[in-house]
Scaffold this active site. Structure first.
Site, PDB file in Angstrom:
ATOM      1  N   GLN A 150       9.031  42.258 -35.624  1.00 16.15           N
ATOM      2  CA  GLN A 150       8.883  42.007 -37.099  1.00 16.15           C
ATOM      3  C   GLN A 150       7.836  40.864 -37.364  1.00 16.15           C
ATOM      4  OE1 GLN A 150      11.991  39.857 -39.480  1.00 16.15           O
ATOM      5  NE2 GLN A 150      12.129  41.861 -40.488  1.00 16.15           N
ATOM      6  N   TYR A 197      10.526  35.914 -48.666  1.00 14.07           N
ATOM      7  CA  TYR A 197       9.671  35.589 -47.779  1.00 14.07           C
ATOM      8  C   TYR A 197       8.291  35.467 -48.450  1.00 14.07           C
ATOM      9  CZ  TYR A 197      12.805  35.551 -43.723  1.00 14.07           C
ATOM     10  OH  TYR A 197      14.132  35.283 -43.144  1.00 14.07           O
ATOM     11  N   ARG A 255      24.321  45.787 -38.805  1.00 15.48           N
ATOM     12  CA  ARG A 255      25.731  45.032 -38.141  1.00 15.48           C
ATOM     13  C   ARG A 255      26.407  46.151 -37.504  1.00 15.48           C
ATOM     14  NH1 ARG A 255      27.199  44.068 -44.559  1.00 15.48           N
ATOM     15  NH2 ARG A 255      25.664  45.642 -44.580  1.00 15.48           N
TER      16      ARG A 255
END
Length: 402
Positions: free
Chosen positions: A106, A176, A352
């Site tokens: 990423q 971001y 998760r």
């Protein structure tokens, strides 16, 4: 859905084509900040963090978060693309490939999400504003900054090729830097990078184009795109669908991973489930600790959890695009994975659930009724201060292999 067998036309556990890459299955380990690089270089702990889900069966794992520039880090010690990090990156990719999985990096720039006092650089943003989360003013990015960071993304992609990555995922989400340019709530500029949606999307499109021009089809190129910011006046579905159409028409990306929420204003909008306020307060210094204790519930809001909770919004993109799409959010069992495939998605991304059980995909191969043990307590969000992990999981030194 195959009307004769009652099964999906595409099996999520079958190989999937992603640009020039073929994954052994369609389950991707989503980027979850690891907190395992205190000196800013790859560690054995980071390699093991990604090796486990690779050995556990995922088609690809995503390394987060690899900053494209020193001022693009969210905090000190974060990975960035330098000569010093290259040998470790190669060790990491070799370890993942040895387990039969692909690996993506990423790449992005934190922008207004960065904590200036920790990284030693101003937090860049479209416009000047005070950020409560980082306790600093953001600095308006100049056109020279935009050009520099665009090229930095291209350089990061080149380094990803050189160090053995199979894909890069450009971070266009969560407010971001590039996501903040997309958001009318954050972007108040009057130049060619502000105002109309076409102008606000210019940075994203130029960056994607630069990355594509830099690496061609040597690796797969994804973008993690906000569907919406989850705040009034922010980036919303109708605008995001148009940006997705532009990226598709530009031919600059091989797939989109659809996300939501704002690290500046509403982070729990992405995660759903419990908001671990007490745990966050416990690890924070004053005065941040007091702020979380007094007003944290207004920032870390709780949203009800359900499997595949981003699916309904993501379907609106699926109906408008032919580009491959990755469904994120509540990917915890074969049933929701099959529903994604039936809805026209080519891949799913789990975060998760794979922290709770890195072997989840192998377990699904053995028994399709396997359910994730993740209870969405979200205490893993706090754990990254000492290395991201599921607080409920007893570490197992031997990873199940097929």
């Amino acid at each position: 859905m195959n009307t004769r067998t009652g099964k999906p036309e595409i099996d999520v556990l079958s190989p999937g084509k992603l640009g020039p890459l073929t994954l052994r299955n369609r389950v991707i380990k989503a980027a979850t900040f690891e907190g395992l690089t205190p000196q800013g270089v790859v560690t054995d702990q980071l390699i093991e963090f990604h090796r486990q889900p690779a050995a556990g069966g995922v088609g690809m794992t995503t390394v987060a978060y690899c900053a494209v520039a020193p001022d693009g880090r969210t905090a000190a010690g974060q990975l960035q693309w330098t000569d010093e990090t290259a040998p470790g990156m190669r060790r990491l990719t070799d370890a993942i490939h040895a387990e039969g999985a692909a690996v993506s990096a990423q790449i992005g720039h934190a922008g207004p999400v960065a904590a200036s006092k920790h990284i030693g650089y101003p937090a860049l943003a479209p416009s000047r504003a005070f950020r409560v989360t980082t306790q600093n003013f953001s600095k308006p990015a100049t056109v020279a900054d935009i050009t520099r960071i665009t090229e930095a993304h291209a350089n990061a992609a080149r380094r990803a090729v050189e160090t053995g990555f199979d894909a890069v995922e450009m971070h266009f989400g969560h407010n971001y830097l590039i996501s903040s340019f997309l958001s009318p709530k954050v972007n108040k500029r009057k130049d060619n990078y502000g105002g109309s949606l076409e102008n606000r999307a210019r940075f994203a499109r130029e960056t994607a184009r630069a990355v594509r021009d830099a690496v061609g089809d040597k690796i797969a190129i994804l973008a993690k795109l906000n569907m919406d910011d989850g705040v009034p006046g922010g980036f919303w579905l109708d605008e995001s669908i148009q940006v997705a159409k532009w990226l598709e028409a530009d031919g600059s990306v091989d797939a989109l991973e659809l996300t939501a929420g704002s690290s500046l204003f509403n982070p729990m909008y992405l995660f759903k489930g419990d908001a671990p306020l007490r745990e966050f307060a416990a690890v924070m210094p004053q005065p941040t600790k007091l702020g979380i204790q007094t007003v944290g519930k207004h920032f870390l809001k709780e949203y009800p959890y359900k499997d595949g909770y981003l699916l309904d919004d993501a379907k609106q993109f699926r109906s408008q695009l032919t580009l491959p799409l990755v469904l994120l959010g509540g990917i915890t069992n074969k049933k929701i994975m099959d529903e994604a495939m039936n809805s026209g998605f080519q891949f799913v991304a789990a975060g998760r659930a794979l922290l709770r059980d890195p072997d989840m995909v192998n377990h699904l191969i053995e028994d399709a009724t396997t359910e994730s043990l993740c209870n969405h307590c979200n205490k893993c969000m706090v754990a990254f201060y000492g290395g991201t992990h599921c607080v409920l999981r007893v570490p197992n030194p031997t990873v199940h292999k097929r």
